[in-house]
Design a protein around this motif. Structure first.
Motif, PDB file in Angstrom:
ATOM      1  N   LEU A  17       0.828  -1.209   0.000  1.00  0.00           N
ATOM      2  CA  LEU A  17       0.000   0.000   0.000  1.00  0.00           C
ATOM      3  C   LEU A  17       0.864   1.261   0.000  1.00  0.00           C
ATOM      4  CD1 LEU A  17      -2.819  -1.043   2.489  1.00  0.00           C
ATOM      5  CD2 LEU A  17      -3.064  -0.572   0.044  1.00  0.00           C
ATOM      6  N   ASP A  18       1.953   1.229   0.768  1.00  0.00           N
ATOM      7  CA  ASP A  18       2.858   2.381   0.783  1.00  0.00           C
ATOM      8  C   ASP A  18       3.460   2.619  -0.603  1.00  0.00           C
ATOM      9  OD1 ASP A  18       2.374   2.929   3.437  1.00  0.00           O
ATOM     10  OD2 ASP A  18       4.184   1.908   4.164  1.00  0.00           O
ATOM     11  N   LYS A  19       3.851   1.534  -1.276  1.00  0.00           N
ATOM     12  CA  LYS A  19       4.412   1.653  -2.628  1.00  0.00           C
ATOM     13  C   LYS A  19       3.367   2.221  -3.585  1.00  0.00           C
ATOM     14  CE  LYS A  19       6.691  -0.964  -6.239  1.00  0.00           C
ATOM     15  NZ  LYS A  19       6.133  -1.862  -7.198  1.00  0.00           N
ATOM     16  N   PHE A  20       2.137   1.705  -3.482  1.00  0.00           N
ATOM     17  CA  PHE A  20       1.033   2.171  -4.318  1.00  0.00           C
ATOM     18  C   PHE A  20       0.778   3.661  -4.087  1.00  0.00           C
ATOM     19  CE2 PHE A  20      -3.784   2.228  -4.869  1.00  0.00           C
ATOM     20  CZ  PHE A  20      -3.737   2.291  -6.242  1.00  0.00           C
ATOM     21  N   LYS A  21       0.809   4.084  -2.828  1.00  0.00           N
ATOM     22  CA  LYS A  21       0.595   5.493  -2.490  1.00  0.00           C
ATOM     23  C   LYS A  21       1.701   6.372  -3.066  1.00  0.00           C
ATOM     24  CE  LYS A  21       0.089   6.179   1.852  1.00  0.00           C
ATOM     25  NZ  LYS A  21       0.243   6.519   3.274  1.00  0.00           N
ATOM     26  N   MET A  22       2.946   5.913  -2.980  1.00  0.00           N
ATOM     27  CA  MET A  22       4.070   6.685  -3.510  1.00  0.00           C
ATOM     28  C   MET A  22       3.974   6.823  -5.027  1.00  0.00           C
ATOM     29  SD  MET A  22       5.868   7.789  -1.093  1.00  0.00           S
ATOM     30  CE  MET A  22       7.182   7.631   0.057  1.00  0.00           C
ATOM     31  N   GLU A  23       3.570   5.734  -5.714  1.00  0.00           N
ATOM     32  CA  GLU A  23       3.403   5.784  -7.171  1.00  0.00           C
ATOM     33  C   GLU A  23       2.307   6.772  -7.550  1.00  0.00           C
ATOM     34  OE1 GLU A  23       2.584   1.776  -8.347  1.00  0.00           O
ATOM     35  OE2 GLU A  23       4.634   1.116  -7.966  1.00  0.00           O
ATOM     36  N   ALA A  24       1.184   6.708  -6.841  1.00  0.00           N
ATOM     37  CA  ALA A  24       0.071   7.621  -7.128  1.00  0.00           C
ATOM     38  C   ALA A  24       0.491   9.066  -6.883  1.00  0.00           C
ATOM     39  CB  ALA A  24      -1.151   7.260  -6.276  1.00  0.00           C
ATOM     40  N   ALA A  25       1.232   9.297  -5.825  1.00  0.00           N
ATOM     41  CA  ALA A  25       1.691  10.654  -5.512  1.00  0.00           C
ATOM     42  C   ALA A  25       2.615  11.192  -6.601  1.00  0.00           C
ATOM     43  CB  ALA A  25       2.398  10.672  -4.161  1.00  0.00           C
ATOM     44  N   SER A  26       3.519  10.358  -7.069  1.00  0.00           N
ATOM     45  CA  SER A  26       4.435  10.840  -8.108  1.00  0.00           C
ATOM     46  C   SER A  26       3.681  11.122  -9.406  1.00  0.00           C
ATOM     47  CB  SER A  26       5.580   9.856  -8.330  1.00  0.00           C
ATOM     48  OG  SER A  26       5.116   8.686  -8.939  1.00  0.00           O
ATOM     49  N   GLU A  27       2.636  10.355  -9.685  1.00  0.00           N
ATOM     50  CA  GLU A  27       1.849  10.582 -10.904  1.00  0.00           C
ATOM     51  C   GLU A  27       1.119  11.920 -10.885  1.00  0.00           C
ATOM     52  OE1 GLU A  27      -0.678   7.160 -11.301  1.00  0.00           O
ATOM     53  OE2 GLU A  27       1.026   5.838 -11.686  1.00  0.00           O
ATOM     54  N   VAL A  28       0.742  12.396  -9.696  1.00  0.00           N
ATOM     55  CA  VAL A  28       0.035  13.678  -9.615  1.00  0.00           C
ATOM     56  C   VAL A  28       0.952  14.811  -9.170  1.00  0.00           C
ATOM     57  CG1 VAL A  28      -2.256  12.682  -9.282  1.00  0.00           C
ATOM     58  CG2 VAL A  28      -0.852  13.184  -7.282  1.00  0.00           C
ATOM     59  N   GLY A  29       2.264  14.526  -9.049  1.00  0.00           N
ATOM     60  CA  GLY A  29       3.235  15.570  -8.753  1.00  0.00           C
ATOM     61  C   GLY A  29       3.312  15.993  -7.295  1.00  0.00           C
ATOM     62  N   VAL A  30       2.975  15.083  -6.375  1.00  0.00           N
ATOM     63  CA  VAL A  30       3.069  15.382  -4.943  1.00  0.00           C
ATOM     64  C   VAL A  30       4.266  14.630  -4.384  1.00  0.00           C
ATOM     65  CG1 VAL A  30       1.925  15.138  -2.698  1.00  0.00           C
ATOM     66  CG2 VAL A  30       0.579  15.742  -4.711  1.00  0.00           C
ATOM     67  N   ASN A  31       5.117  15.328  -3.664  1.00  0.00           N
ATOM     68  CA  ASN A  31       6.305  14.712  -3.089  1.00  0.00           C
ATOM     69  C   ASN A  31       5.992  14.190  -1.688  1.00  0.00           C
ATOM     70  OD1 ASN A  31       7.993  15.313  -5.290  1.00  0.00           O
ATOM     71  ND2 ASN A  31       8.240  17.403  -4.545  1.00  0.00           N
ATOM     72  N   LEU A  32       5.871  12.858  -1.565  1.00  0.00           N
ATOM     73  CA  LEU A  32       5.657  12.237  -0.266  1.00  0.00           C
ATOM     74  C   LEU A  32       6.999  11.816   0.303  1.00  0.00           C
ATOM     75  CD1 LEU A  32       2.570   9.865  -0.698  1.00  0.00           C
ATOM     76  CD2 LEU A  32       2.647  12.147   0.277  1.00  0.00           C
ATOM     77  N   LYS A  33       7.074  11.835   1.619  1.00  0.00           N
ATOM     78  CA  LYS A  33       8.265  11.366   2.319  1.00  0.00           C
ATOM     79  C   LYS A  33       7.908  10.058   3.012  1.00  0.00           C
ATOM     80  CE  LYS A  33       8.107  15.109   4.834  1.00  0.00           C
ATOM     81  NZ  LYS A  33       7.059  15.926   4.315  1.00  0.00           N
ATOM     82  N   ASP A  34       8.905   9.242   3.307  1.00  0.00           N
ATOM     83  CA  ASP A  34       8.661   8.078   4.153  1.00  0.00           C
ATOM     84  C   ASP A  34       8.342   8.611   5.547  1.00  0.00           C
ATOM     85  OD1 ASP A  34       9.113   6.148   2.224  1.00  0.00           O
ATOM     86  OD2 ASP A  34      11.256   6.019   2.664  1.00  0.00           O
ATOM     87  N   GLY A  35       7.294   8.102   6.138  1.00  0.00           N
ATOM     88  CA  GLY A  35       6.918   8.547   7.476  1.00  0.00           C
ATOM     89  C   GLY A  35       5.871   9.640   7.436  1.00  0.00           C
ATOM     90  N   TYR A  36       6.070  10.670   8.236  1.00  0.00           N
ATOM     91  CA  TYR A  36       5.082  11.725   8.449  1.00  0.00           C
ATOM     92  C   TYR A  36       4.924  12.624   7.223  1.00  0.00           C
ATOM     93  CZ  TYR A  36       2.832  15.783  10.559  1.00  0.00           C
ATOM     94  OH  TYR A  36       1.966  16.810  10.857  1.00  0.00           O
ATOM     95  N   ASN A  37       3.661  12.812   6.802  1.00  0.00           N
ATOM     96  CA  ASN A  37       3.355  13.709   5.687  1.00  0.00           C
ATOM     97  C   ASN A  37       2.236  14.677   6.061  1.00  0.00           C
ATOM     98  OD1 ASN A  37       4.962  12.979   3.177  1.00  0.00           O
ATOM     99  ND2 ASN A  37       4.283  10.981   3.866  1.00  0.00           N
ATOM    100  N   GLY A  38       2.167  15.012   7.331  1.00  0.00           N
ATOM    101  CA  GLY A  38       1.108  15.888   7.822  1.00  0.00           C
ATOM    102  C   GLY A  38       1.216  17.319   7.335  1.00  0.00           C
TER     103      GLY A  38
END
Length: 64
Positions: A17-38
């Protein structure tokens, strides 16, 4: 009020799920970090979630 918890029903699926979330984020141009993204805006978080749902619906429709 019903209690909420964010426990995964299948704990082994967390990495996928984390991998899926990171892929989706990169597709829409949002930079997620491992851990806290508040620090994400509601718009950024919503676009990631929306992209995830879009991809899940597409996968479901392919498997009909």
């Amino acid at each position: 009020m019903a209690s909420r918890n964010n426990r995964a029903l299948v704990p082994q699926a967390k990495a996928g799920l984390d991998k899926f979330k990171m892929e989706a984020a990169s597709e829409v141009g949002v930079n997620l970090k491992d851990g806290y993204n508040g620090d994400l805006t509601s718009r950024e978080a919503g676009s990631v979630g929306g992209q995830m749902v879009k991809k899940m619906v597409e996968a479901y429709e392919r498997n009909l």
